[in-house]
Motif scaffolding. Structure first.
Motif: not given
Length: 556
Positions: A51, A56-58, A191, A193-196, A243, A467
């Motif tokens: 991360l 992404e953050k999570s 959100h 766009n914050q997850y892989t 997604w 990306y």
């Protein structure tokens, strides 16, 4: 639905708090519900090192909370906070009439902080999830409402009671709901766009009887599944929200009912053709997947890329002692190789600290993992979660440590171990350091990729070019320039490009393995150092003397 459930609630009494007499003010029809997903401490599963290099953050969202959100009345206003990347502010709590928390035991510290802050501001609190189902009596002192079990068939009535002031302090739902009544999760609250990866669930429960597992005590041993068309509707909803990446099917054991799993994978294969394979899947399963060639082939056709296996240990004695008999029906090395050669890359979990383990187990684990070339090997010490058969046995034998605060597989176990505790923790430290040297990690990775045989139907996610360039540049800088394993990084990367540049699936997985080195090599080193510090603190402790005594008595 609800009318067909006879007396669905059982109230739990508490000797320290007369919860049966609690009365709550009505919240009214237009409830403002703040759903909070607490932070996890760093772990192998968090992929924190990855991360650091991606936008992404999570890793994945709180599926349980967004499922409960879908059960709430339409008159409720719902907000979701994921504390893995968001802050819980005082104004968020003051906005809410009801603060709803779902939690696993590993999230214990942050959960207690959230509940304390909410109650300190006079907010009504409600907790559910695996931790609440395991230790409801403790949580009755921390939250106004505690929910034990699965909510699908009863939450409508609970919401009515919350609105009208007749809610109970504790709800215990014994019946296991039909998964066909589980609603479409509220993916729109995320959100994204914050997850892989995203997560969906097909089934709950597992047919096996592993002594240390709380899945079977919380969700039962009879797997229950959604109709395939219901899961596909969820996937269509994710596609509609934009997604285009991985989806984790978070079943307790995807093949717990292999006939239902086979039906689903056939449907998913058809869906993949329609949706142009923009989503790939991964899941977790028992190792007897190796003995189901038709299911393996169907999973590959449905674009599953990899699978997590609960291997635990190469010790037959430990597997017997923990009732993990499904891992004794074949040769584990052969089974791992068969799954990987059939098209599913393999990662796995491993445990040390069984009663039958001696000082040789750490080297045996290392040799097994090296022989099977399992790159992501999640190794930790045995714990006895509440509600499990192991917990009950430890309590019966007088070995349970009642005041233990263990929440991870790197904490000292919550019971007195046969193997002296410093030997166990230092042995795990040695195992982790052996697994995650750059040479060993990249060596296993290369051999696993060489033996992995993806099929034409398997297509990795196609992420935007910008990306991919951003992540690649960040990886080259952080790993290829700044890390202490940069030579091994470049050697692996150049070899992968030379061999598999024209094989998208292998190149995609090779790069995932490369990125993950930043997590596993760093985190394993930190855990190993922490385990050594725990050993130093334990050498002369009373607990060390107790574990020595247990060991002498058990082996004598």
């Amino acid at each position: 639905m609800l009318a067909s459930v006879k007396d669905p609630f059982q109230q739990i009494s508490s000797s320290t708090n007369d919860i049966s007499t609690k009365r709550f003010e009505p919240l009214g029809k237009e409830v403002k519900a703040l759903m909070v997903w607490p932070r996890f401490p760093p772990s192998f599963w968090g992929f924190e090192g990855v991360l650091e290099m991606v936008p992404e953050k999570s890793v994945m969202p709180p599926l349980g909370l967004i499922t409960v959100a879908a059960l709430c009345p339409s008159s409720w206003s719902i907000r979701l906070l994921d504390l893995s990347f968001e802050e819980l502010r005082e104004e968020d709590l003051l906005w809410a009439d009801l603060v709803m928390v779902s939690s696993m035991q590993a999230q214990r510290a942050d959960t207690l902080d959230v509940l304390s802050r909410a109650r300190g501001l006079g907010r009504r609190t409600f907790i559910g999830g695996p931790w609440a189902s395991s230790e409801p009596e403790f949580l009755t002192m921390q939250a106004d409402h505690v929910f034990v079990g699965e909510a699908e068939e009863v939450f409508g009535e609970i919401a009515h009671q919350l609105e009208h002031g007749t809610a109970q302090a504790v709800y215990k739902v014994i019946d296991k709901p039909d998964m066909s009544v589980s609603p479409m999760p509220r993916f729109d609250l995320l959100h994204m766009n914050q997850y892989t990866s995203m997560s969906v669930q097909f089934s709950r429960g597992c047919p096996f009887q592993c002594e240390f597992c709380d899945i079977i005590t919380i969700y039962g041993r009879r797997p229950r599944a959604k109709p395939p068309e219901k899961l596909i509707a969820e996937l269509d909803a994710l596609l509609a929200l934009g997604w285009r990446n991985e989806v984790f099917i978070v079943d307790d054991n995807f093949i717990g009912n292999h006939k239902l799993a086979l039906q689903l994978t056939h449907s998913l294969a058809t869906w993949q053709e329609r949706s142009k394979r923009v989503i790939s899947f991964y899941t977790e399963a028992s190792i007897d997947l190796a003995d189901k060639p038709e299911l393996l082939a169907s999973m590959v056709e449905a674009n599953f890329m990899y699978v997590f296996l609960g291997i635990e240990t190469p010790s037959a004695e430990a597997l017997k002692g923990s009732s993990k008999f499904q891992n004794l029906r074949g040769d584990l090395v052969t089974q791992v190789n068969k799954i990987r050669e059939s098209g599913l890359w393999v990662l796995a979990g491993f445990i040390v600290g069984f009663d039958s383990d001696d000082e040789t187990i750490f080297e045996r684990q290392l040799q097994f993992i090296d022989k099977t070339a399992i790159t992501w090997a999640m190794a930790g010490v045995l714990q006895a979660p509440p509600t499990t058969a192991l917990f009950d046995r430890m309590k019966r034998e007088g070995r349970l440590i009642e005041d233990s605060t263990a929440t991870t597989n790197f904490s000292a176990p919550n019971f007195k171990t046969v193997l002296p505790l410093p030997i166990l923790l230092r042995g795990l430290s040695t195992l982790l350091k052996g697994l995650y040297t750059p040479a060993n990690y990249f060596g296993r990775a290369m051999r696993s990729l060489e033996s992995w045989q993806p099929r034409p139907a398997q297509k990795p996610p196609e992420l935007p070019l910008l990306y991919n360039l951003r992540v690649f540049v960040q990886s080259m800088w952080q790993q290829g320039v700044c890390s202490n394993y940069r030579l091994a990084y470049w050697r692996f990367l150049l070899t992968a490009i030379r061999r598999w540049a024209l094989q998208p699936a292998k190149m995609w997985l090779a790069f995932m393995v490369l990125l993950s080195a930043n997590h596993f090599l760093k985190y394993a080193r930190e855990v190993a150092e922490d385990l050594e510090e725990q050993c130093q603190a334990l050498e002369d402790s009373e607990l060390y003397s107790q574990t020595l005594a247990v060991g002498v008595e058990s082996r004598g």
